[in-house]
Scaffold this active site. Structure first.
Site, short mmCIF file in Angstrom:
data_model
loop_
_atom_site.label_atom_id
_atom_site.label_comp_id
_atom_site.label_asym_id
_atom_site.label_seq_id
_atom_site.Cartn_x
_atom_site.Cartn_y
_atom_site.Cartn_z
N LYS A 148 -1.81 0.39 -2.77
CA LYS A 148 -2.95 -0.34 -3.35
C LYS A 148 -4.26 0.34 -2.98
O LYS A 148 -4.48 0.67 -1.82
CB LYS A 148 -2.98 -1.78 -2.85
CG LYS A 148 -4.20 -2.58 -3.32
CD LYS A 148 -4.39 -3.87 -2.55
CE LYS A 148 -5.71 -4.53 -2.93
NZ LYS A 148 -6.01 -5.71 -2.08
N GLU A 153 -12.56 -2.81 6.29
CA GLU A 153 -12.22 -2.76 4.87
C GLU A 153 -12.57 -4.07 4.16
O GLU A 153 -11.92 -4.45 3.18
CB GLU A 153 -10.75 -2.38 4.68
CG GLU A 153 -10.44 -1.00 5.25
CD GLU A 153 -9.17 -0.36 4.71
OE1 GLU A 153 -8.66 -0.83 3.66
OE2 GLU A 153 -8.70 0.61 5.32
N HIS A 164 -9.23 0.20 1.06
CA HIS A 164 -10.41 -0.38 0.43
C HIS A 164 -11.64 0.43 0.79
O HIS A 164 -11.88 0.72 1.96
CB HIS A 164 -10.61 -1.83 0.89
CG HIS A 164 -9.45 -2.71 0.57
ND1 HIS A 164 -8.27 -2.66 1.30
CD2 HIS A 164 -9.28 -3.65 -0.38
CE1 HIS A 164 -7.42 -3.54 0.78
NE2 HIS A 164 -8.00 -4.14 -0.23
N ARG A 175 -9.68 -5.57 -13.84
CA ARG A 175 -8.85 -6.70 -13.44
C ARG A 175 -8.05 -7.28 -14.61
O ARG A 175 -7.11 -8.04 -14.40
CB ARG A 175 -9.71 -7.77 -12.78
CG ARG A 175 -10.38 -7.28 -11.49
CD ARG A 175 -11.18 -8.36 -10.80
NE ARG A 175 -11.84 -7.86 -9.60
CZ ARG A 175 -11.26 -7.77 -8.40
NH1 ARG A 175 -10.00 -8.13 -8.25
NH2 ARG A 175 -11.93 -7.32 -7.36
N TRP A 183 -2.17 -14.93 1.37
CA TRP A 183 -2.80 -15.65 2.47
C TRP A 183 -3.65 -14.67 3.27
O TRP A 183 -3.13 -13.78 3.94
CB TRP A 183 -1.73 -16.29 3.35
CG TRP A 183 -2.30 -17.14 4.46
CD1 TRP A 183 -3.59 -17.59 4.60
CD2 TRP A 183 -1.58 -17.66 5.58
NE1 TRP A 183 -3.72 -18.35 5.73
CE2 TRP A 183 -2.51 -18.40 6.36
CE3 TRP A 183 -0.25 -17.55 6.00
CZ2 TRP A 183 -2.13 -19.03 7.54
CZ3 TRP A 183 0.12 -18.18 7.18
CH2 TRP A 183 -0.81 -18.93 7.93
#
Length: 264
Positions: free
Chosen positions: A184, A94, A157, A226, A49
């Site tokens: 991540k 980001e 990011h 991906r 979300w």
């Protein structure tokens, strides 16, 4: 030595096939729940979300937080008991959709992590925190998440470039030391060699056997990352049902098929 994993709702990140995470970017409750329903009909088992994309009409952070908390029970019900919910507020720095002060980010994420009804599992299974934010805020969110049994995705990011392999490895390992269960990184390639840099960094960190991580090269140039996640050690990939949340995301069902075809 077996690689460590992180488990949410019976989903073991870091073991076997990478998980597909579908971003939910609905701007209001109706759109959000409709997208969640569509996502729940795919093979994806984790839904993200994107809080920064929800209710852009609410400029006040307190009003936005109340709107988020109000729709959470309906969203959890729409996803059902077998799919995990990751909550993410992606900041403008980001690639996100709205600004937020670090203190307000911490208050929002803590409020979501803390939601629990007697006799039921927490509606929030994973929480994303950008590890470049204020160190105190990051530490408080990670501590609160672990107190409530919530898995932490510590994220970074780069929307412009791909840092060096050494820098990417350093970032992922530093996120782990901060307490992230799933470090991540998502970066922007300018050449095919940048994509190789990301994949090599992912493989290096996977060989640490210290737990799952996610490594993505964004945009069309990085699309191969991906679907090659399993080969290069990344525990999950992001794919779309309808509108996506980042450049280069592919359709969830297409990714599910490719992950099976490309299994080593």
């Amino acid at each position: 030595m077996r690689r460590r994993t992180a488990t949410v709702r019976g989903i073991e990140l870091g073991r076997a096939r990478p998980e597909i995470i579908v971003p939910l970017v609905g701007a209001d409750e109706e759109d959000l729940l409709a997208q969640a329903g569509s996502a729940a009909s795919t093979r994806a088992r984790i839904m993200e979300w994107r809080l920064d994309r929800f209710r852009p009409d609410l400029g006040d952070t307190g009003e936005h937080r109340e709107a988020v908390l109000a729709v959470l029970p309906a969203l959890r019900a729409q996803l059902g008991p077998d799919r995990a919910l990751l909550v993410t507020f992606r900041t403008v720095a980001e690639g996100g959709a709205r600004p937020i002060a670090d203190v307000d980010l911490g208050i929002l994420l803590d409020a979501l992590i803390s939601v629990r009804r007697a006799g039921t599992q927490s509606p929030v299974d994973l929480v994303d925190i950008e590890t470049s934010r204020d160190a105190g805020t990051v530490a408080r969110v990670i501590s609160a998440a672990h107190r409530h049994g919530t898995v932490v995705v510590g994220s970074f990011h780069d929307m412009e470039t791909t840092p060096s392999e050494a820098e990417l490895v350093k970032i992922l390992r530093a996120q782990r030391r901060l307490g992230a269960d799933v470090p991540k990184i998502a970066v922007t390639p300018r050449s095919a060699r940048d994509v190789l840099t990301l994949l090599s960094a992912s493989l290096t960190v996977a060989e640490d056997l210290s737990g799952p991580h996610i490594a993505i090269s964004m945009g069309p140039l990085g699309a191969s990352t991906r679907v090659a996640a399993e080969t290069f050690g990344s525990a999950a990939t992001f794919a779309t049902v309808g509108e996506g949340s980042a450049p280069g995301q592919l359709r969830a069902e297409d990714v599910a098929e490719m992950l099976e075809l490309l299994r080593p």
